[in-house]
Design a protein around this motif. Sequence first.
Motif, mmCIF file in Angstrom:
data_model
loop_
_atom_site.group_PDB
_atom_site.id
_atom_site.type_symbol
_atom_site.label_atom_id
_atom_site.label_comp_id
_atom_site.label_asym_id
_atom_site.label_seq_id
_atom_site.Cartn_x
_atom_site.Cartn_y
_atom_site.Cartn_z
ATOM 1 N N ALA A 95 0.821 -1.209 0.000
ATOM 2 C CA ALA A 95 0.000 0.000 0.000
ATOM 3 C C ALA A 95 0.856 1.260 0.000
ATOM 4 O O ALA A 95 0.551 2.240 -0.691
ATOM 5 C CB ALA A 95 -0.935 -0.017 1.208
ATOM 6 N N HIS A 96 1.930 1.233 0.791
ATOM 7 C CA HIS A 96 2.784 2.424 0.891
ATOM 8 C C HIS A 96 3.518 2.669 -0.425
ATOM 9 O O HIS A 96 3.789 3.823 -0.785
ATOM 10 C CB HIS A 96 3.773 2.222 2.037
ATOM 11 C CG HIS A 96 4.241 3.504 2.655
ATOM 12 N ND1 HIS A 96 3.387 4.522 3.000
ATOM 13 C CD2 HIS A 96 5.484 3.941 3.001
ATOM 14 C CE1 HIS A 96 4.070 5.521 3.531
ATOM 15 N NE2 HIS A 96 5.349 5.190 3.540
ATOM 16 N N ASN A 97 3.846 1.605 -1.125
ATOM 17 C CA ASN A 97 4.490 1.729 -2.433
ATOM 18 C C ASN A 97 3.532 2.307 -3.467
ATOM 19 O O ASN A 97 3.914 3.135 -4.304
ATOM 20 C CB ASN A 97 4.987 0.348 -2.873
ATOM 21 C CG ASN A 97 5.748 0.369 -4.182
ATOM 22 O OD1 ASN A 97 5.177 0.553 -5.248
ATOM 23 N ND2 ASN A 97 7.060 0.151 -4.114
ATOM 24 N N LEU A 98 2.282 1.883 -3.407
ATOM 25 C CA LEU A 98 1.313 2.270 -4.434
ATOM 26 C C LEU A 98 0.708 3.643 -4.205
ATOM 27 O O LEU A 98 0.444 4.369 -5.179
ATOM 28 C CB LEU A 98 0.200 1.221 -4.486
ATOM 29 C CG LEU A 98 -0.921 1.434 -5.511
ATOM 30 C CD1 LEU A 98 -0.373 1.508 -6.934
ATOM 31 C CD2 LEU A 98 -1.969 0.332 -5.379
ATOM 32 N N SER A 99 0.485 4.043 -2.970
ATOM 33 C CA SER A 99 -0.297 5.262 -2.725
ATOM 34 C C SER A 99 0.370 6.498 -3.321
ATOM 35 O O SER A 99 -0.296 7.319 -3.955
ATOM 36 C CB SER A 99 -0.533 5.448 -1.223
ATOM 37 O OG SER A 99 0.681 5.625 -0.510
ATOM 38 N N ARG A 107 9.049 12.547 6.391
ATOM 39 C CA ARG A 107 7.647 12.247 6.676
ATOM 40 C C ARG A 107 6.707 13.140 5.875
ATOM 41 O O ARG A 107 6.790 14.359 5.928
ATOM 42 C CB ARG A 107 7.404 12.437 8.169
ATOM 43 C CG ARG A 107 6.012 12.141 8.656
ATOM 44 C CD ARG A 107 6.048 12.209 10.170
ATOM 45 N NE ARG A 107 4.746 12.114 10.773
ATOM 46 C CZ ARG A 107 4.540 12.091 12.074
ATOM 47 N NH1 ARG A 107 5.570 12.160 12.898
ATOM 48 N NH2 ARG A 107 3.336 12.007 12.569
ATOM 49 N N GLY A 108 5.811 12.494 5.130
ATOM 50 C CA GLY A 108 4.842 13.232 4.329
ATOM 51 C C GLY A 108 4.783 12.712 2.910
ATOM 52 O O GLY A 108 5.519 11.792 2.526
ATOM 53 N N PRO A 109 3.907 13.291 2.089
ATOM 54 C CA PRO A 109 3.700 12.769 0.726
ATOM 55 C C PRO A 109 4.701 13.283 -0.296
ATOM 56 O O PRO A 109 4.528 13.063 -1.498
ATOM 57 C CB PRO A 109 2.289 13.278 0.401
ATOM 58 C CG PRO A 109 2.175 14.563 1.152
ATOM 59 C CD PRO A 109 2.931 14.343 2.435
ATOM 60 N N HIS A 110 5.750 13.984 0.156
ATOM 61 C CA HIS A 110 6.693 14.597 -0.769
ATOM 62 C C HIS A 110 7.923 13.721 -1.002
ATOM 63 O O HIS A 110 8.244 12.838 -0.202
ATOM 64 C CB HIS A 110 7.174 15.931 -0.195
ATOM 65 C CG HIS A 110 7.784 15.801 1.160
ATOM 66 N ND1 HIS A 110 7.037 15.750 2.316
ATOM 67 C CD2 HIS A 110 9.079 15.688 1.563
ATOM 68 C CE1 HIS A 110 7.826 15.610 3.361
ATOM 69 N NE2 HIS A 110 9.082 15.568 2.938
ATOM 70 N N LEU A 111 8.633 13.977 -2.105
ATOM 71 C CA LEU A 111 9.996 13.497 -2.259
ATOM 72 C C LEU A 111 10.898 14.446 -1.480
ATOM 73 O O LEU A 111 10.605 15.637 -1.339
ATOM 74 C CB LEU A 111 10.427 13.479 -3.717
ATOM 75 C CG LEU A 111 9.734 12.473 -4.639
ATOM 76 C CD1 LEU A 111 8.658 13.157 -5.465
ATOM 77 C CD2 LEU A 111 10.758 11.815 -5.555
ATOM 78 N N THR A 112 12.014 13.922 -0.979
ATOM 79 C CA THR A 112 12.939 14.743 -0.198
ATOM 80 C C THR A 112 14.290 14.764 -0.882
ATOM 81 O O THR A 112 14.891 13.703 -1.124
ATOM 82 C CB THR A 112 13.104 14.178 1.224
ATOM 83 O OG1 THR A 112 11.818 14.082 1.849
ATOM 84 C CG2 THR A 112 14.002 15.082 2.053
ATOM 85 N N PRO A 129 8.651 9.253 -1.522
ATOM 86 C CA PRO A 129 7.679 9.390 -0.431
ATOM 87 C C PRO A 129 7.505 8.126 0.408
ATOM 88 O O PRO A 129 7.058 8.214 1.555
ATOM 89 C CB PRO A 129 6.375 9.742 -1.165
ATOM 90 C CG PRO A 129 6.822 10.381 -2.432
ATOM 91 C CD PRO A 129 8.078 9.658 -2.815
ATOM 92 N N ASP A 130 7.848 6.953 -0.140
ATOM 93 C CA ASP A 130 7.721 5.719 0.642
ATOM 94 C C ASP A 130 8.995 5.343 1.364
ATOM 95 O O ASP A 130 9.107 4.250 1.924
ATOM 96 C CB ASP A 130 7.248 4.556 -0.235
ATOM 97 C CG ASP A 130 8.190 4.251 -1.393
ATOM 98 O OD1 ASP A 130 9.112 5.045 -1.651
ATOM 99 O OD2 ASP A 130 7.994 3.216 -2.061
ATOM 100 N N GLY A 131 9.986 6.262 1.387
ATOM 101 C CA GLY A 131 11.176 6.033 2.194
ATOM 102 C C GLY A 131 12.250 5.202 1.535
ATOM 103 O O GLY A 131 13.074 4.602 2.242
ATOM 104 N N TYR A 132 12.301 5.166 0.214
ATOM 105 C CA TYR A 132 13.361 4.464 -0.507
ATOM 106 C C TYR A 132 14.172 5.457 -1.322
ATOM 107 O O TYR A 132 13.645 6.467 -1.810
ATOM 108 C CB TYR A 132 12.774 3.368 -1.408
ATOM 109 C CG TYR A 132 12.309 2.175 -0.609
ATOM 110 C CD1 TYR A 132 13.171 1.130 -0.303
ATOM 111 C CD2 TYR A 132 11.013 2.126 -0.109
ATOM 112 C CE1 TYR A 132 12.756 0.058 0.464
ATOM 113 C CE2 TYR A 132 10.584 1.051 0.668
ATOM 114 C CZ TYR A 132 11.460 0.026 0.951
ATOM 115 O OH TYR A 132 11.061 -1.034 1.726
#
Length: 548
Positions: free
Chosen positions: A326-330, A442-447, A521-524
């Motif tokens: 789910a975290h990968n897809l959202s 943390r959040g829906p953004h790329l960092t 956004p999914d931490g990868y």
Amino acid sequence: MRTVHSTRPAHPDRATEVLVAGAGPVGLALAVGLARAGVACRVVEREPGFRDRGVRGKGITPRTLEVFHDLGVADAILDRGTLNLKVRTYEGDRIVGEVDPAPTNRPTPDRPYNGMLLLAQHHTEAVLRERLAGHGVTVETGTELVGHTQDADGVLATLRRDGRTEQLGARFLVGCDGGRSTVRKLAGIPFLGETWDEERFLMATLDVDGLDADRMHLWNHPRLGVGALVLVPMREDDTWAAHVLVEPDGHGELPAPTPETFRRLFAERAGLPGVRLHEPTWSTVWRPTVRMVERYRDGRVFLAGDAAHCHSAAGGQGMNTGIQDAHNLSWKLAAVLRGAPEALLDSYQAERLPVAAAVLAATSAQHRRLFSADGARALTDQFRTMSNAAGADFTGLSVGYRGGPLGRDLDDTTGIRAGDRAPDAPCTTADGTPTRLFDLFRGPHLTLLTVGEHPALAAGSTPSVPSVPSDPSDPSDPSDPSDPFDPPALPGLRRAAVLDPDGHVARAYGLRGDAVVLVRPDGYVSLTGATVDRATLAAHLADYAPAG
């Protein structure tokens, strides 16, 4: 990929951007990820109410806790659950060993959540529902998806509630509706594998008197392994979870999950004096199913969690793998709905299908060992080392997507590579304010993470575009609307310039100097290098965002 073309009604009853079928942990995690990115979604659940008992999906791994941190629910989950529960093993009425997993699962700067957290699934669901409600989305119970068609523009779903049907238009549909997924069946996606019909387990929630509630208790058997009996205290409910392997009698009949059955089996396999098992408040008969789909997608229809893969419960990986689906897809759905190329959605299957296959193999191997003469050692090792005898990692922290379609390494400045999990680390902002990487991510953004005294962005690489909006419901949201560096990307790109006075970032990321690391956004990790210019960054981000 099969796409069904249809004639859609000009005015469906209602419309949304994403329809999520199934409100278990996977569907809820997906919906939270979508809602926090500003995506309009509806979540339907065919059951008439929410679960408030049972012990399904009770093990939460370190990587899932990291996902929960990102979604803003880790503290609430940790407050309810029990981390690194001690394990006591028996043979009959004799104690043969005890293991404390805590010493080998201490948190570290790069891995803040270590060990297995035990929490009944209905509590995890309640926390996620509350978070989702904070984004203005409520689960529609008693609402069943009974049909869908799709065309190039979207999906038309037929929902049934209280005997009435509703036509709902959506850009995308995601089936998070379990192993018997209606969405998967309607999409015609094969579910390949087998069900181990020769094995049956009784599972129950019940009260137990006379056992130490600060430990898990398991009884080993030369033939049944830990299938003989496992009793797990569930702190939040002040009750116990029971698991026991049962065998047919001389007439081929299996015992029913009654109070008498549990008491008889406890007397036969444990025989521990002074212990009383009360009547179960919930019980079921479970058999292992080992299956997975050959594809995660059918046009605008996607699958996640048990709808796409089912494993043995050994290793506690089912719910965790689904939440990470789910975290990968959202974030990918959110990006595409805001204008990114639809080809981005192809990376969902490319990244997650191999993970599901690996988990299926690892849990099947662990299952065979647990229910053998070596079962007690297998289970205590699993809690102590979060792995199996073959070295399969049950933490989820080693899962990555190296060599995948969304990663690029510009040089060898970093030991970490594109596709790897982005570790946590204490650090400071440029003005010396203490922070941690997970809070910046943390959040829906790329960092776009820059590390060092001198920004590792090439000259002339700072365009000016609107900043990604912050999450107003997240008090720890680190967004800075005044940050002028915000290259074109959707669902957003935020710069995080940090200093590393104690060297935690350098050690976690294997830095050989100042560096740039782009984190999804999914931490990868998506991109690494000593420096990056605007043209290179824009070319890389073309897979994530609309042109220009």
